[in-house]
Enzyme design. Structure first.
Site, short mmCIF file in Angstrom:
data_model
loop_
_atom_site.label_atom_id
_atom_site.label_comp_id
_atom_site.label_asym_id
_atom_site.label_seq_id
_atom_site.Cartn_x
_atom_site.Cartn_y
_atom_site.Cartn_z
CD GLU A 276 -2.52 1.87 0.60
OE1 GLU A 276 -3.16 1.09 -0.12
OE2 GLU A 276 -2.59 3.11 0.51
CB CYS B 127 -16.68 7.63 1.80
SG CYS B 127 -16.37 5.93 2.21
CE1 TYR C 225 -11.20 -5.16 12.55
CE2 TYR C 225 -11.65 -5.54 10.23
CZ TYR C 225 -12.03 -5.66 11.55
OH TYR C 225 -13.20 -6.26 11.89
CG ASP D 265 -13.15 2.80 -6.07
OD1 ASP D 265 -14.05 1.96 -5.92
OD2 ASP D 265 -13.00 3.78 -5.33
CB ALA E 177 -17.30 2.03 0.02
CE LYS F 150 -43.46 19.71 -2.86
NZ LYS F 150 -43.78 21.12 -3.19
CE1 TYR G 50 -49.19 5.40 7.45
CE2 TYR G 50 -50.56 3.63 8.32
CZ TYR G 50 -50.29 4.98 8.19
OH TYR G 50 -51.09 5.91 8.81
NE ARG H 104 -53.69 5.02 -8.04
CZ ARG H 104 -54.68 5.35 -7.21
NH1 ARG H 104 -54.50 5.25 -5.91
NH2 ARG H 104 -55.83 5.76 -7.69
#
Lengths: 442, 442
Positions: free
Chosen positions: B32, B42, B61, B277, B296, B356, B420, B436
Site C-alpha cells: 500500500e 468517504c 483495521y 475502483d 465502497a 413530490k 407503513y 401506480r
C-alpha cells in the site's frame, strides 16, 4: 349502475373513489357508522400525544369533499342493519330512521373491531378500546384529569399508546399476557421492555387480565393474584375482522375467520366485494395459505382492487407478507413474514440469521444499532420473515419485504446495491451481512 | 501459494482476508502506497467537519491487526514499480529500497485517483485533491487559519465538502461546469442549489475552471471571464480508475477505461485478479454493457469475490446498478440506474414518473417531503433508474435498487408491502404512488 359501500374507512373510500373514476355514471353511496370517513385510526396515539392537535387532521377527506369533488354520496352515522342479497337491497338506520337502498354491487369494508375478551369491560367507566376517531377524542378528554393509566396488551397499539401516554406525563403500566411485542423473539422483546422501563413505564409480562371493574371512580385490573387500581385503562389486545354483516348474509368466511375473497376482492357472492381489515388475502410467504393483514396500506390497495373490478377492470391483489412497523420513542420495530416456529409448522427447514450491527458507519455519530433477524428458507434460499429493531428500520424492512414477496434469493441479496454513505449505513450493511452469513453456508 | 495484493483499501483488504480464510497456508502480502490500509476515504468530509475527531477512526483495521489476527503481511508506504507477469515477480519500492517479490496470484486493487484536468493544479499551494487519509489530514491542518474556500466540482465529493466546510464556519464557493449534482434532473439540481444558497454557499454553475494558480499566499481560480481569489481550493471533479500498473503489464481495459474483469474478477491474465475502483463490472440495468461503479460497497464485495476465487471457490459478482447516496445538511440525495437520456441512447422506450410527496403521514410532524423520479422501461415494465431527494431517501433508494437489479415489474412494486406507520411513511408512500402512475398506464 348502483354501488353501495359499507364502511367509509381507507378501504371503502379507496374503492368508492376507484369506481367513480372508472364508471362516471355510477351512483355511489357509502354508509359509515361513525362521524368520519377516510380517517386514519393509526394516528390516534399521536393525537393523544399532542403531536397532532386537531382530530380532523387525521381525516384525509371530508364527506363534503367526496360529495363535491367525486360525486360520492357519503352517509355518516348510518348503520347497515341487513342485506337482502336476492333482492339486492339493504336497510340502513340513522337519526332519520330506517331506509331501503338498492344496489347492483355491494362493497363490504366494515374493517376490524378491537378484540375484547369480555364485552362487559367496555361498560366500565374510564375503559377505552380504540376503533373510531371518536374513541380517541373521548379518551383524550377523559385523560385530562387522570394520571395512572393501564395499557392492556403489549402489541402495536399497546406500544404506541404507552409511548403517547408516557410522553404527556402519565404514569403508565402495561399488562401483557405473554411478553411485550409477542410476535418478536424473546431477546428483542426484552430490548423493548428495557426501553419501556427506562421511560418509567411499569411492565407486567405473563399477566392475564381476568376482569376489569370499576371501584368508585377508579378502574381495577383483576389478574390471577394481583388487582392493581388505575384511573383509566386502554385496551390494545389486537383486532378481529368485523364480519357480522358478511355472516348474516351467508358470505363464505376463510381459514383465518375473515371474509374469503378471490384476488379480485370478490366474495363468495358475485355481486359482493370486500376489502380492508375484514378480509383475508393470499399469504405471500407460504403459498396456498391465507393471511389476515389488517394494515392500512393493504386496506387502501384492496379497496383500489375491489373498486377497479367493480369498474370492470381485471385487477388482482397478489397478497401480503404482513410487513408492519411501529416505534417506541427512538426504538423502531419492524416485522414481516413468518417466524421460525411458523415455518416449522409448515415443514419448512429454515436457516435463521441474527445479528446486531451499526445503524450507520461506525465513526459517524450518533452510534446507534440495528438488531436484525432474517429467517431464510434453507432449500429455496429465499427470506421467509424478518424482525428488525433499533435504528433506520423502515428502509431495511421495505427491502426485506420486497425480497420476500418476490422470492429474491440470498445470493442476489448479498450482492445487491444497498446504498452506502456514512450518515445512512455502514459499508457492510446489516442487510448484506445477514445475507452473507447464509450465503456462505449454502 | 503466494498471493500479492496491490492496494490496501477496501477491495484489497477484503480480498486478502477472504484468501486467508479459504487458504490457511497461503502467504499473503499487501503493498500500500499510503500510511493506512482498510481505510474509509468517504469519511474524510466528516473528519473535516469535526464529526470525527481522530483520523484513525476512519481506519477499520490497522496493519498490526492484519498481521496478528489474520496473518496478512501488510507493507505500507510501499509502491509497486513494475510487474513481470511471465516470471510472476514484481518490484516494490519503499524507504528500505527496492525489493523483488514472487507471486502465484496477483490481486490489483489500486483504486481510483481524483480526476484533475491539469496535473499542475496539484502543485499549487493550498490546493487539495482527496484520495488518501493523509490528504484529509493535510487539508484539515491547512484550513485552521484559512476562511475563503473554493470547491471545484459539484458532484458527490463537492457536495459533501461544501457541507463540511460550511459547518465549520468557512466561506464556501462551489464551481461547477454544468449544474450542482449534474447526474440529477435540472429541477432536482436546482433544489440542492437553493439549499446551498440558504446555507450561504455561493454557487457558480456553468463555470469551467481553466486554470488554478497561486497569487502570493492565495489561490486564483481562472474561468472564462472571472478570476476570483480564495485562501484554498478543494478539487471534487470525480475519479478515474487507477489503471497505470494494469496498463503497464498489458491487461485488457474495458469499454469504460477501467480494468476488464469477468464475473469472478479475473482479468485478461489468468493469474491476475482485480477488484475495487479500478475495474468495471456488469451493468445490471442495460444487459451486456459494463459499468464503472467506484463505490465502497461494490469494492468490498468485489474484493470478497476476487479473494474467494483465488481461494478456489466459484463466486460470481453479478454487477452493479450504481446505487449511490449522499446528503447536503438535511437534504438527502440518492441516485441509481440510468436516466431517460441514457435509456434513449440504447433505444429503450421509457415511462418517467416524477412526484413530490410527504416523507411521512401528512399529520405527523415535521412536515417534510421526498422528491422522486423513477424511469420505467415501457416495454419490460421494470424500473431502469431513479432519483430520490429530500427525506427518508436511503430506504426508498434501497428498495428501488433491489427492484432494478431483480427486474421487479411495476405491478409487483405497486402491490408491494412498503411498511407503513405515521412516523415513517404515508399510507400511500411515494414508492407506491410512483408505481401506480405507471401501472395505470400499462
Amino acid at each position: 349502475m348502483k354501488v353501495i359501500v359499507v364502511g367509509g374507512g381507507a378501504a371503502g373510500m379507496s374503492a368508492a373513489s376507484r369506481v367513480r373514476k372508472l364508471v362516471p355514471q355510477a351512483e355511489i353511496k357509502v354508509f359509515e357508522e361513525s362521524s368520519y370517513v377516510s380517517y386514519a385510526p393509526c394516528g390516534i396515539p399521536y393525537y393523544i400525544e399532542n403531536l397532532v392537535n386537531d382530530i380532523n387532521s387525521l381525516v384525509t377527506y371530508t364527506p363534503e369533499f367526496f360529495k363535491n369533488e367525486r360525486n360520492i354520496d357519503v352517509h355518516i352515522k348510518t348503520k347497515v342493519l341487513k342485506v337482502d342479497l336476492s333482492a339486492k337491497q339493504l336497510t340502513t338506520v340513522s337519526e332519520e330512521g330506517e331506509k331501503i337502498e338498492d344496489f347492483d354491487y355491494l362493497i363490504l369494508s366494515t374493517g376490524a373491531v378491537p378484540f375484547v375478551p369480555d364485552r362487559k369491560w367496555l361498560e366500565v367507566n374510564h375503559v377505552y378500546a380504540l376503533r373510531h376517531l371518536e374513541d380517541g377524542d373521548a379518551l383524550k378528554n377523559d385523560l385530562k384529569n387522570l394520571n395512572n393509566i393501564a395499557v392492556i396488551g403489549g402489541g402495536y397499539v399497546g406500544v404506541e399508546m404507552a409511548e403517547a401516554l408516557s410522553k404527556i406525563g402519565k404514569n403508565v403500566t402495561i399488562f401483557e399476557m405473554r411478553r411485550v411485542m409477542p410476535n418478536l423473539d424473546p431477546e428483542y422483546s426484552q430490548i423493548i421492555k428495557q426501553e419501556m422501563q427506562k421511560r418509567s413505564i411499569k411492565v407486567f409480562e405473563g399477566f392475564t387480565v381476568k376482569a376489569i371493574e370499576n371501584t368508585g371512580e377508579k378502574v381495577r385490573i383483576i389478574g390471577d393474584s394481583e388487582q392493581p387500581i388505575f384511573d383509566a385503562a386502554v385496551l390494545g389486545l389486537g383486532v378481529r375482522p368485523n364480519v357480522e354483516l358478511a355472516k348474516s348474509i351467508g358470505l363464505k368466511l376463510g381459514e383465518t375467520g375473515a371474509i374469503w375473497v378471490d384476488e379480485t376482492m370478490r366474495t363468495s357472492n358475485e355481486y359482493v366485494y370486500a376489502a380492508g381489515d375484514n378480509i383475508e388475502v393470499n399469504d405471500l410467504v407460504i403459498k396456498g395459505r391465507k393471511r389476515y393483514a389488517p394494515f392500512a396500506p393493504e386496506a387502501n390497495k384492496e379497496g383500489y382492487v375491489a373498486g377497479s373490478n367493480v369498474g370492470n377492470q381485471n385487477v388482482r391483489f397478489p397478497g401480503s407478507a404482513g410487513s408492519a412497523i411501529t416505534k417506541f420513542y427512538d426504538l423502531e420495530i419492524g416485522v414481516v413474514g413468518i417466524t421460525e416456529e411458523e415455518a416449522k409448522r409448515y415443514g419448512i427447514e429454515t436457516f435463521p440469521v441474527k445479528i446486531k450491527h451499526n445503524a450507520r458507519a461506525s465513526y459517524y455519530p450518533p452510534q446507534e444499532e440495528v438488531y436484525m433477524k432474517i429467517v431464510f428458507d434453507k432449500k429455496r434460499k429465499v427470506p421467509l420473515g424478518a424482525q428488525v429493531i433499533g435504528k433506520n428500520v423502515w428502509g431495511r424492512l421495505a427491502y426485506i419485504s420486497l425480497a420476500i414477496e418476490n422470492n429474491i434469493t440470498v445470493d442476489r441479496m448479498f450482492f445487491s446495491g444497498v446504498p452506502y454513505a456514512p450518515p445512512f449505513a455502514p459499508v457492510w450493511d446489516s442487510l448484506i451481512i445477514a445475507s452473507r452469513i447464509f450465503y456462505e453456508r449454502v
